[in-house]
Structure formats: C-alpha cells, structure tokens
Write a protein that holds these residues in place. Structure first.
Motif, short mmCIF file in Angstrom:
data_model
loop_
_atom_site.label_atom_id
_atom_site.label_comp_id
_atom_site.label_asym_id
_atom_site.label_seq_id
_atom_site.Cartn_x
_atom_site.Cartn_y
_atom_site.Cartn_z
N PRO A 3 -17.82 28.37 -61.36
CA PRO A 3 -17.27 27.02 -61.39
C PRO A 3 -16.89 26.57 -60.00
CG PRO A 3 -15.69 28.60 -62.25
CD PRO A 3 -16.97 29.34 -62.00
N PRO A 4 -16.94 25.24 -59.74
CA PRO A 4 -16.52 24.75 -58.44
C PRO A 4 -15.07 25.11 -58.18
CG PRO A 4 -17.34 22.96 -59.84
CD PRO A 4 -17.31 24.21 -60.65
N THR A 5 -14.70 25.18 -56.90
CA THR A 5 -13.34 25.57 -56.57
C THR A 5 -12.57 24.43 -55.91
OG1 THR A 5 -14.10 26.47 -54.48
CG2 THR A 5 -13.85 28.01 -56.33
N SER A 6 -12.90 23.16 -56.23
CA SER A 6 -12.07 22.08 -55.69
C SER A 6 -11.51 21.27 -56.85
CB SER A 6 -12.84 21.21 -54.71
OG SER A 6 -13.92 20.60 -55.31
N LEU A 7 -10.21 21.01 -56.81
CA LEU A 7 -9.50 20.33 -57.89
C LEU A 7 -8.68 19.19 -57.32
CD1 LEU A 7 -8.46 20.19 -60.85
CD2 LEU A 7 -6.75 21.87 -60.21
N PRO A 8 -9.32 17.99 -57.10
CA PRO A 8 -8.51 16.86 -56.67
C PRO A 8 -7.56 16.45 -57.79
CG PRO A 8 -10.87 16.43 -56.41
CD PRO A 8 -10.71 17.70 -57.20
N PHE A 84 -11.13 22.50 -57.13
CA PHE A 84 -9.93 22.56 -56.31
C PHE A 84 -10.33 22.57 -54.84
CE2 PHE A 84 -6.84 24.95 -53.83
CZ PHE A 84 -5.65 24.33 -54.19
N ALA A 85 -9.68 21.71 -54.04
CA ALA A 85 -9.89 21.69 -52.60
C ALA A 85 -8.53 21.61 -51.93
CB ALA A 85 -10.75 20.50 -52.18
N ALA A 86 -8.40 22.23 -50.77
CA ALA A 86 -7.14 22.18 -50.02
C ALA A 86 -7.47 21.91 -48.56
CB ALA A 86 -6.39 23.49 -50.16
N ARG A 87 -6.70 21.04 -47.95
CA ARG A 87 -6.83 20.76 -46.52
C ARG A 87 -5.85 21.69 -45.82
NH1 ARG A 87 -4.71 16.27 -43.19
NH2 ARG A 87 -6.00 16.25 -41.34
N VAL A 88 -6.35 22.58 -44.98
CA VAL A 88 -5.52 23.64 -44.41
C VAL A 88 -5.68 23.73 -42.90
CG1 VAL A 88 -5.64 25.01 -46.54
CG2 VAL A 88 -7.30 25.41 -44.72
N THR A 114 -8.18 28.87 -38.41
CA THR A 114 -8.83 27.63 -37.98
C THR A 114 -8.52 27.24 -36.53
OG1 THR A 114 -7.00 26.25 -38.73
CG2 THR A 114 -8.73 26.74 -40.34
N ASN A 115 -7.77 28.07 -35.81
CA ASN A 115 -7.44 27.77 -34.40
C ASN A 115 -6.73 26.43 -34.25
OD1 ASN A 115 -8.47 30.15 -33.14
ND2 ASN A 115 -10.53 29.36 -33.53
N GLY A 116 -5.94 26.03 -35.24
CA GLY A 116 -5.19 24.79 -35.13
C GLY A 116 -5.96 23.55 -35.53
N ASN A 117 -7.15 23.70 -36.12
CA ASN A 117 -7.96 22.56 -36.56
C ASN A 117 -7.94 22.46 -38.07
OD1 ASN A 117 -8.99 21.89 -33.87
ND2 ASN A 117 -10.06 23.84 -34.04
N TRP A 118 -7.60 21.28 -38.60
CA TRP A 118 -7.55 21.08 -40.04
C TRP A 118 -8.94 21.19 -40.63
CZ3 TRP A 118 -3.22 21.03 -42.78
CH2 TRP A 118 -2.03 20.81 -42.10
N GLN A 119 -9.05 21.88 -41.77
CA GLN A 119 -10.31 22.04 -42.49
C GLN A 119 -10.05 21.90 -43.99
OE1 GLN A 119 -12.33 25.71 -41.62
NE2 GLN A 119 -12.14 25.43 -39.41
N THR A 120 -11.06 21.45 -44.71
CA THR A 120 -10.97 21.41 -46.17
C THR A 120 -11.74 22.62 -46.69
OG1 THR A 120 -10.83 19.01 -46.24
CG2 THR A 120 -11.51 20.11 -48.27
N VAL A 121 -11.06 23.42 -47.52
CA VAL A 121 -11.70 24.59 -48.13
C VAL A 121 -11.84 24.34 -49.62
CG1 VAL A 121 -10.98 26.23 -46.37
CG2 VAL A 121 -9.49 25.80 -48.30
N ARG A 122 -12.91 24.83 -50.18
CA ARG A 122 -13.21 24.66 -51.61
C ARG A 122 -13.54 25.99 -52.23
NH1 ARG A 122 -13.80 19.24 -51.90
NH2 ARG A 122 -14.62 18.17 -50.10
#
Length: 122
Positions: A3-8, A84-88, A114-122
């Motif tokens: 199943p997808p792993t992003s949950l808005p 489910f997705a998270a911005r981390v 992430t070395n201080g860079n925001w990323q979206t993980v799913r």
C-alpha cells in the motif's frame, strides 16, 4: 503490491494551537483524507516547538528523540486505502516514524539525514 505510504489529512476545524490533553478522545478530530499540521497533536511526549517561517506560518515540531511521540484524534471517512507523507528535516541524524492505528503499528517510514534540507517522505 504494497500500500502507498502517504496519508494527507485535513482537520475539520484548524485550531491555531491545540494544547495537549490527558485524553485525546475529547480533543478535536481530523477527518481523512486531508492534511494535518504536525503541531496540531492532542498529546505528545518529549517534543519542542519552533516558529515556522514557511508560507502559512505555524510551528515546526523539533527536538525529537527515540521514544518521543505525537498523538492525533483521526476519524477515517470510509474503509479505504490511505497514503501517508511527512515533510521532514533532519540536520544531524536519520530516524523512523512509526504510525500506529488504535495502538497497533501500521507503518514504519524511514527519515533520511537531510543535511538541513526539507524533504517529503512517503
């Protein structure tokens, strides 16, 4: 297939600041699908909050360590497959998110360094 792993997830009403309560069952609930801001938890342990400079403002959940958690009161609209997705951002360490439903582990999501860079993980 997996199943997808992003949950808005979107709140039915967006509180400006949801204080932690002793019992999440009496807290505002969020209906999915939609979006939930991380700082709108009903209960947490061990976390810090910092002001966000992002468009829309809000807060950044910070100072997260092993064993820390955030709890949300979520109402699923219907039986369905959700993502489910998270911005981390993790400037120093990698880690994991363990999403639980009714106390049972439903998803493990790896958080990269992430070395201080925001990323979206799913």
């Amino acid at each position: 297939t997996n199943p997808p792993t992003s949950l808005p997830v979107t709140p039915t009403s967006v509180p400006t600041n949801t204080p932690a309560t002793a019992d999440c069952s009496s807290a505002s609930s969020f209906t999915v699908p939609g979006y939930i801001q991380a700082e709108h938890y009903c209960e947490q342990h061990g976390l810090g909050l910092e002001t966000s400079s992002d468009v829309g403002g809000g807060a950044i959940v910070s100072q997260i360590h092993s064993g820390d958690y955030m709890e949300y009161n979520i109402q699923l609209g219907a039986s369905s497959q959700y993502t489910f997705a998270a911005r981390v951002d993790s400037a120093v360490y990698s880690g994991q998110i363990n999403m639980q439903l009714n106390g049972n582990s439903a998803l493990w999501l790896s958080i990269p360094h992430t070395n201080g860079n925001w990323q979206t993980v799913r």
